[in-house]
Enzyme design. Structure first.
Site, PDB file in Angstrom:
ATOM      1  N   HIS A 103      45.620  59.971  59.348  1.00  0.00           N
ATOM      2  CA  HIS A 103      46.020  60.868  60.432  1.00  0.00           C
ATOM      3  C   HIS A 103      47.216  60.322  61.203  1.00  0.00           C
ATOM      4  O   HIS A 103      48.040  61.102  61.696  1.00  0.00           O
ATOM      5  CB  HIS A 103      44.830  61.158  61.354  1.00  0.00           C
ATOM      6  CG  HIS A 103      43.916  62.181  60.774  1.00  0.00           C
ATOM      7  ND1 HIS A 103      42.972  61.867  59.817  1.00  0.00           N
ATOM      8  CD2 HIS A 103      43.817  63.511  60.983  1.00  0.00           C
ATOM      9  CE1 HIS A 103      42.330  62.974  59.468  1.00  0.00           C
ATOM     10  NE2 HIS A 103      42.826  63.986  60.154  1.00  0.00           N
ATOM     11  N   TRP A 148      45.485  68.784  51.639  1.00  0.00           N
ATOM     12  CA  TRP A 148      45.001  67.840  52.658  1.00  0.00           C
ATOM     13  C   TRP A 148      43.498  67.641  52.523  1.00  0.00           C
ATOM     14  O   TRP A 148      43.010  66.524  52.583  1.00  0.00           O
ATOM     15  CB  TRP A 148      45.367  68.330  54.057  1.00  0.00           C
ATOM     16  CG  TRP A 148      44.922  67.393  55.135  1.00  0.00           C
ATOM     17  CD1 TRP A 148      43.827  67.525  55.946  1.00  0.00           C
ATOM     18  CD2 TRP A 148      45.534  66.155  55.517  1.00  0.00           C
ATOM     19  NE1 TRP A 148      43.722  66.463  56.812  1.00  0.00           N
ATOM     20  CE2 TRP A 148      44.769  65.605  56.558  1.00  0.00           C
ATOM     21  CE3 TRP A 148      46.652  65.468  55.074  1.00  0.00           C
ATOM     22  CZ2 TRP A 148      45.083  64.387  57.166  1.00  0.00           C
ATOM     23  CZ3 TRP A 148      46.973  64.262  55.686  1.00  0.00           C
ATOM     24  CH2 TRP A 148      46.189  63.737  56.711  1.00  0.00           C
ATOM     25  N   TRP A 149      42.757  68.722  52.344  1.00  0.00           N
ATOM     26  CA  TRP A 149      41.304  68.612  52.179  1.00  0.00           C
ATOM     27  C   TRP A 149      40.962  67.728  50.989  1.00  0.00           C
ATOM     28  O   TRP A 149      40.072  66.878  51.075  1.00  0.00           O
ATOM     29  CB  TRP A 149      40.687  69.981  51.988  1.00  0.00           C
ATOM     30  CG  TRP A 149      40.604  70.838  53.211  1.00  0.00           C
ATOM     31  CD1 TRP A 149      40.820  70.467  54.513  1.00  0.00           C
ATOM     32  CD2 TRP A 149      40.287  72.217  53.241  1.00  0.00           C
ATOM     33  NE1 TRP A 149      40.648  71.537  55.349  1.00  0.00           N
ATOM     34  CE2 TRP A 149      40.321  72.629  54.591  1.00  0.00           C
ATOM     35  CE3 TRP A 149      39.978  73.152  52.274  1.00  0.00           C
ATOM     36  CZ2 TRP A 149      40.052  73.940  54.983  1.00  0.00           C
ATOM     37  CZ3 TRP A 149      39.706  74.460  52.657  1.00  0.00           C
ATOM     38  CH2 TRP A 149      39.744  74.840  54.009  1.00  0.00           C
ATOM     39  N   TYR A 156      40.674  56.726  57.492  1.00  0.00           N
ATOM     40  CA  TYR A 156      40.765  58.053  58.114  1.00  0.00           C
ATOM     41  C   TYR A 156      41.820  58.038  59.216  1.00  0.00           C
ATOM     42  O   TYR A 156      42.677  58.921  59.284  1.00  0.00           O
ATOM     43  CB  TYR A 156      39.398  58.459  58.668  1.00  0.00           C
ATOM     44  CG  TYR A 156      39.368  59.850  59.238  1.00  0.00           C
ATOM     45  CD1 TYR A 156      39.081  60.950  58.435  1.00  0.00           C
ATOM     46  CD2 TYR A 156      39.619  60.073  60.587  1.00  0.00           C
ATOM     47  CE1 TYR A 156      39.056  62.234  58.954  1.00  0.00           C
ATOM     48  CE2 TYR A 156      39.593  61.351  61.112  1.00  0.00           C
ATOM     49  CZ  TYR A 156      39.308  62.432  60.297  1.00  0.00           C
ATOM     50  OH  TYR A 156      39.288  63.696  60.824  1.00  0.00           O
ATOM     51  N   TYR A 162      45.536  69.298  69.501  1.00  0.00           N
ATOM     52  CA  TYR A 162      44.497  68.966  68.531  1.00  0.00           C
ATOM     53  C   TYR A 162      44.195  67.470  68.644  1.00  0.00           C
ATOM     54  O   TYR A 162      45.077  66.646  68.474  1.00  0.00           O
ATOM     55  CB  TYR A 162      44.989  69.314  67.131  1.00  0.00           C
ATOM     56  CG  TYR A 162      43.944  69.378  66.043  1.00  0.00           C
ATOM     57  CD1 TYR A 162      42.655  68.889  66.215  1.00  0.00           C
ATOM     58  CD2 TYR A 162      44.250  69.923  64.815  1.00  0.00           C
ATOM     59  CE1 TYR A 162      41.716  68.951  65.205  1.00  0.00           C
ATOM     60  CE2 TYR A 162      43.320  69.991  63.791  1.00  0.00           C
ATOM     61  CZ  TYR A 162      42.064  69.506  63.990  1.00  0.00           C
ATOM     62  OH  TYR A 162      41.145  69.569  62.979  1.00  0.00           O
TER      63      TYR A 162
END
Length: 104
Positions: free
Chosen positions: A22, A76-77, A18, A41
């Site tokens: 990112h 992306w999801w 993960y 963010y």
């Protein structure tokens, strides 16, 4: 600026992947976020539970919510789906948090 926070749920055996994904955020995904008014963010991980705490600031909630309809967001999801709890449309299961304190 509107401050938003939420909790998402990462599978415990995917913490490193993960973070890697990112760290290598696709430029077109970063552009889509900015084009939809997202700023500052950040995502934080609780390694004990796999909970992710996300914080961001948006210019306009309606404009930001439109990102969900973009092809890059859907891509992306799908890319992130194997790593975390998701809904039927591959979007992350997310619980919005209510702000109860803010120190300026």
């Amino acid at each position: 600026m509107i401050r938003k926070a939420s909790i998402m749920f990462l599978y415990k055996d995917h913490y490193e992947e993960y973070k890697r994904r990112h760290d290598e955020l696709w430029p077109e995904m970063a552009k889509a976020l900015k084009d939809h008014g997202a700023h500052n963010y950040s995502i934080f991980l609780d390694k004990e539970t796999g909970r992710l705490f996300a914080y961001l600031e948006v210019e306009d909630e309606a404009m930001y919510e439109q990102i969900a309809a973009t092809e890059i967001c859907k891509k992306w999801w799908s890319y992130m789906e194997p790593l975390m709890e998701t809904n039927e449309d591959s979007s992350p299961v997310s619980i919005d948090l209510e702000e109860v304190f803010h120190l300026v």
